[in-house]
Design a protein around this motif. Structure first.
Motif, PDB file in Angstrom:
ATOM      1  N   TYR A  80     -96.096  -3.283 -11.547  1.00  0.00           N
ATOM      2  CA  TYR A  80     -96.845  -4.411 -11.595  1.00  0.00           C
ATOM      3  C   TYR A  80     -97.428  -4.898 -12.826  1.00  0.00           C
ATOM      4  O   TYR A  80     -98.189  -3.950 -13.518  1.00  0.00           O
ATOM      5  CB  TYR A  80     -97.942  -4.510 -10.375  1.00  0.00           C
ATOM      6  N   LEU A  81     -97.322  -5.821 -13.497  1.00  0.00           N
ATOM      7  CA  LEU A  81     -97.678  -6.159 -14.947  1.00  0.00           C
ATOM      8  C   LEU A  81     -98.602  -7.253 -14.957  1.00  0.00           C
ATOM      9  O   LEU A  81     -98.551  -8.120 -14.454  1.00  0.00           O
ATOM     10  CB  LEU A  81     -96.577  -6.214 -15.924  1.00  0.00           C
ATOM     11  N   MET A  82     -99.809  -7.081 -15.975  1.00  0.00           N
ATOM     12  CA  MET A  82    -100.787  -8.204 -16.153  1.00  0.00           C
ATOM     13  C   MET A  82    -100.658  -8.364 -17.588  1.00  0.00           C
ATOM     14  O   MET A  82    -100.645  -7.400 -18.611  1.00  0.00           O
ATOM     15  CB  MET A  82    -102.139  -7.618 -15.640  1.00  0.00           C
ATOM     16  N   HIS A  83    -100.853  -9.535 -17.850  1.00  0.00           N
ATOM     17  CA  HIS A  83    -100.539 -10.323 -19.174  1.00  0.00           C
ATOM     18  C   HIS A  83    -101.779 -10.661 -19.615  1.00  0.00           C
ATOM     19  O   HIS A  83    -102.528 -11.744 -18.979  1.00  0.00           O
ATOM     20  CB  HIS A  83     -99.287 -11.048 -19.266  1.00  0.00           C
ATOM     21  N   SER A  84    -102.123 -10.648 -20.963  1.00  0.00           N
ATOM     22  CA  SER A  84    -103.267 -11.411 -21.781  1.00  0.00           C
ATOM     23  C   SER A  84    -102.759 -11.843 -22.942  1.00  0.00           C
ATOM     24  O   SER A  84    -102.335 -11.469 -23.988  1.00  0.00           O
ATOM     25  CB  SER A  84    -104.320 -10.297 -22.172  1.00  0.00           C
ATOM     26  N   TRP A  85    -102.684 -13.251 -22.942  1.00  0.00           N
ATOM     27  CA  TRP A  85    -101.873 -14.031 -23.976  1.00  0.00           C
ATOM     28  C   TRP A  85    -102.957 -14.323 -25.312  1.00  0.00           C
ATOM     29  O   TRP A  85    -103.990 -14.417 -24.902  1.00  0.00           O
ATOM     30  CB  TRP A  85    -101.671 -15.443 -23.316  1.00  0.00           C
ATOM     31  N   GLY A 131    -100.004  -2.355 -16.972  1.00  0.00           N
ATOM     32  CA  GLY A 131     -99.692  -2.306 -15.661  1.00  0.00           C
ATOM     33  C   GLY A 131     -99.741  -0.841 -14.905  1.00  0.00           C
ATOM     34  O   GLY A 131    -100.169  -0.095 -15.538  1.00  0.00           O
ATOM     35  N   ILE A 132     -99.348  -0.950 -13.660  1.00  0.00           N
ATOM     36  CA  ILE A 132     -99.331   0.194 -12.974  1.00  0.00           C
ATOM     37  C   ILE A 132     -98.012   0.236 -12.123  1.00  0.00           C
ATOM     38  O   ILE A 132     -97.660  -0.895 -11.634  1.00  0.00           O
ATOM     39  CB  ILE A 132    -100.400   0.722 -12.103  1.00  0.00           C
ATOM     40  N   GLY A 133     -97.193   1.325 -12.091  1.00  0.00           N
ATOM     41  CA  GLY A 133     -95.940   1.423 -11.233  1.00  0.00           C
ATOM     42  C   GLY A 133     -95.568   2.984 -10.934  1.00  0.00           C
ATOM     43  O   GLY A 133     -96.279   3.903 -11.042  1.00  0.00           O
ATOM     44  N   GLY A 134     -94.484   2.978 -10.335  1.00  0.00           N
ATOM     45  CA  GLY A 134     -93.801   4.219 -10.060  1.00  0.00           C
ATOM     46  C   GLY A 134     -92.269   4.558 -10.459  1.00  0.00           C
ATOM     47  O   GLY A 134     -91.545   3.523 -10.960  1.00  0.00           O
ATOM     48  N   SER A 185     -96.983 -15.256 -11.635  1.00  0.00           N
ATOM     49  CA  SER A 185     -97.847 -16.372 -12.047  1.00  0.00           C
ATOM     50  C   SER A 185     -97.961 -16.150 -13.660  1.00  0.00           C
ATOM     51  O   SER A 185     -97.046 -15.886 -14.446  1.00  0.00           O
ATOM     52  CB  SER A 185     -99.111 -15.981 -11.673  1.00  0.00           C
ATOM     53  N   GLY A 186     -98.703 -17.227 -14.320  1.00  0.00           N
ATOM     54  CA  GLY A 186     -98.914 -16.944 -15.643  1.00  0.00           C
ATOM     55  C   GLY A 186     -99.283 -15.872 -16.262  1.00  0.00           C
ATOM     56  O   GLY A 186     -99.158 -15.541 -17.570  1.00  0.00           O
ATOM     57  N   SER A 187     -99.755 -15.098 -15.676  1.00  0.00           N
ATOM     58  CA  SER A 187    -100.395 -13.691 -16.095  1.00  0.00           C
ATOM     59  C   SER A 187     -99.803 -12.604 -15.443  1.00  0.00           C
ATOM     60  O   SER A 187    -100.221 -11.451 -15.967  1.00  0.00           O
ATOM     61  CB  SER A 187    -101.843 -13.892 -16.382  1.00  0.00           C
ATOM     62  N   THR A 188     -99.171 -12.762 -14.391  1.00  0.00           N
ATOM     63  CA  THR A 188     -98.665 -11.346 -13.722  1.00  0.00           C
ATOM     64  C   THR A 188     -96.993 -11.553 -13.438  1.00  0.00           C
ATOM     65  O   THR A 188     -96.679 -12.424 -13.489  1.00  0.00           O
ATOM     66  CB  THR A 188     -99.434 -11.360 -12.307  1.00  0.00           C
ATOM     67  N   ALA A 189     -96.675 -10.250 -13.579  1.00  0.00           N
ATOM     68  CA  ALA A 189     -95.012 -10.323 -13.285  1.00  0.00           C
ATOM     69  C   ALA A 189     -94.753  -8.770 -12.746  1.00  0.00           C
ATOM     70  O   ALA A 189     -95.661  -7.978 -12.472  1.00  0.00           O
ATOM     71  CB  ALA A 189     -94.500 -10.488 -14.683  1.00  0.00           C
ATOM     72  N   PHE A 190     -93.652  -8.826 -12.164  1.00  0.00           N
ATOM     73  CA  PHE A 190     -93.016  -7.470 -11.734  1.00  0.00           C
ATOM     74  C   PHE A 190     -91.865  -7.046 -12.421  1.00  0.00           C
ATOM     75  O   PHE A 190     -90.906  -7.734 -12.723  1.00  0.00           O
ATOM     76  CB  PHE A 190     -92.633  -7.708 -10.088  1.00  0.00           C
ATOM     77  N   ASP A 236     -91.431 -21.206 -18.615  1.00  0.00           N
ATOM     78  CA  ASP A 236     -91.835 -22.178 -18.058  1.00  0.00           C
ATOM     79  C   ASP A 236     -91.057 -23.363 -17.616  1.00  0.00           C
ATOM     80  O   ASP A 236     -91.108 -23.916 -16.484  1.00  0.00           O
ATOM     81  CB  ASP A 236     -93.111 -22.971 -18.913  1.00  0.00           C
ATOM     82  N   THR A 237     -89.923 -23.403 -18.199  1.00  0.00           N
ATOM     83  CA  THR A 237     -88.929 -24.721 -18.108  1.00  0.00           C
ATOM     84  C   THR A 237     -87.408 -23.885 -17.634  1.00  0.00           C
ATOM     85  O   THR A 237     -86.847 -24.744 -17.051  1.00  0.00           O
ATOM     86  CB  THR A 237     -88.696 -25.310 -19.329  1.00  0.00           C
ATOM     87  N   ASN A 238     -87.302 -22.905 -17.931  1.00  0.00           N
ATOM     88  CA  ASN A 238     -86.150 -22.437 -17.632  1.00  0.00           C
ATOM     89  C   ASN A 238     -85.946 -21.319 -16.272  1.00  0.00           C
ATOM     90  O   ASN A 238     -84.958 -20.945 -16.147  1.00  0.00           O
ATOM     91  CB  ASN A 238     -85.395 -21.609 -18.891  1.00  0.00           C
ATOM     92  N   GLY A 239     -87.070 -20.940 -15.975  1.00  0.00           N
ATOM     93  CA  GLY A 239     -86.924 -19.882 -14.874  1.00  0.00           C
ATOM     94  C   GLY A 239     -87.884 -18.815 -15.045  1.00  0.00           C
ATOM     95  O   GLY A 239     -88.141 -18.593 -16.075  1.00  0.00           O
ATOM     96  N   ASN A 240     -88.264 -18.027 -13.906  1.00  0.00           N
ATOM     97  CA  ASN A 240     -89.063 -17.292 -14.014  1.00  0.00           C
ATOM     98  C   ASN A 240     -88.476 -15.681 -13.663  1.00  0.00           C
ATOM     99  O   ASN A 240     -89.003 -14.724 -13.636  1.00  0.00           O
ATOM    100  CB  ASN A 240     -90.340 -17.242 -12.895  1.00  0.00           C
ATOM    101  N   PHE A 241     -87.141 -15.568 -13.693  1.00  0.00           N
ATOM    102  CA  PHE A 241     -86.392 -14.430 -13.253  1.00  0.00           C
ATOM    103  C   PHE A 241     -85.574 -14.062 -14.609  1.00  0.00           C
ATOM    104  O   PHE A 241     -84.818 -14.955 -15.157  1.00  0.00           O
ATOM    105  CB  PHE A 241     -85.466 -14.578 -12.205  1.00  0.00           C
ATOM    106  N   GLY A 242     -85.899 -12.943 -15.174  1.00  0.00           N
ATOM    107  CA  GLY A 242     -85.097 -12.484 -16.532  1.00  0.00           C
ATOM    108  C   GLY A 242     -84.257 -11.217 -16.187  1.00  0.00           C
ATOM    109  O   GLY A 242     -84.973 -10.311 -15.433  1.00  0.00           O
ATOM    110  N   ILE A 243     -83.500 -11.098 -17.042  1.00  0.00           N
ATOM    111  CA  ILE A 243     -82.609  -9.733 -16.839  1.00  0.00           C
ATOM    112  C   ILE A 243     -81.912  -9.407 -18.278  1.00  0.00           C
ATOM    113  O   ILE A 243     -81.594 -10.313 -18.983  1.00  0.00           O
ATOM    114  CB  ILE A 243     -81.418  -9.692 -16.010  1.00  0.00           C
TER     115      ILE A 243
END
Length: 158
Positions: A81-86, A98-101, A56-61, A32-39
């Motif tokens: 595509y990932l959905m999160h439940s906190w 999620g779902i992907g290929g 968003s707060g509950s979805t990610a790629f 939330d404070t340091n960025g939304n992109f992680g590697i």
């Protein structure tokens, strides 16, 4: 293989869309404070690089580029595509699905559909997260067959 090339193009296009700078910040922890992109890295089957971009707060790629260490050594590329439940009583911990290929570049290339499920812990005071996931897979080419992958990993966010 024509379908392999098409899926690779779609995975790359999705990656560029997901990495747009106007993506929203994640809901929990340091992201939330340091960025939304992680590697970072993932260890399992396959083992390699893991990238995550919060939309968003509950979805990610999520994207992975990894090498299989099994009998059929090969390069794996995947995008999900990932959905999160906190969890309400465990700050920073989320169940995700999620779902992907995926595409496997081997002697017999494979294209398949992934359905990742896992747990993701986002640290509060440092820009890292940890994850563990299990991934049922339905390969569509060259033969239709079920399989699976799994990994644990860590990512740094900026």
């Amino acid at each position: 293989m024509k379908s392999s090339g098409t899926l690779t193009l779609l995975l790359l296009l999705g990656a560029f869309i997901a990495l747009q700078p106007e993506a929203a910040r994640a809901q929990k922890g340091s992201i939330d404070t340091n960025g939304n992109f992680g590697i970072g890295v993932m260890v399992g089957e396959p083992t390699g690089i893991s990238v995550k971009n919060w939309l968003s707060g509950s979805t990610a790629f999520g994207i992975g580029a990894a090498w299989s260490l099994s009998d059929e050594e090969a390069l794996h590329l995947h995008a999900d595509y990932l959905m999160h439940s906190w969890f309400a009583d465990a700050e920073g911990l989320a169940f995700y699905y999620g779902i992907g290929g995926r595409v496997i570049f081997a002697d017999d290339p494979k294209v398949g559909v992934r359905v990742p499920i896992g747990l993701n812990y986002v640290f509060t005071n440092v820009p890292f997260d940890l994850f563990v996931e299990a991934v049922p897979i339905l390969d569509l080419t060259p033969d239709t067959e079920f399989g699976g992958n799994g990994a644990v990993g860590i990512r740094y966010y900026f």
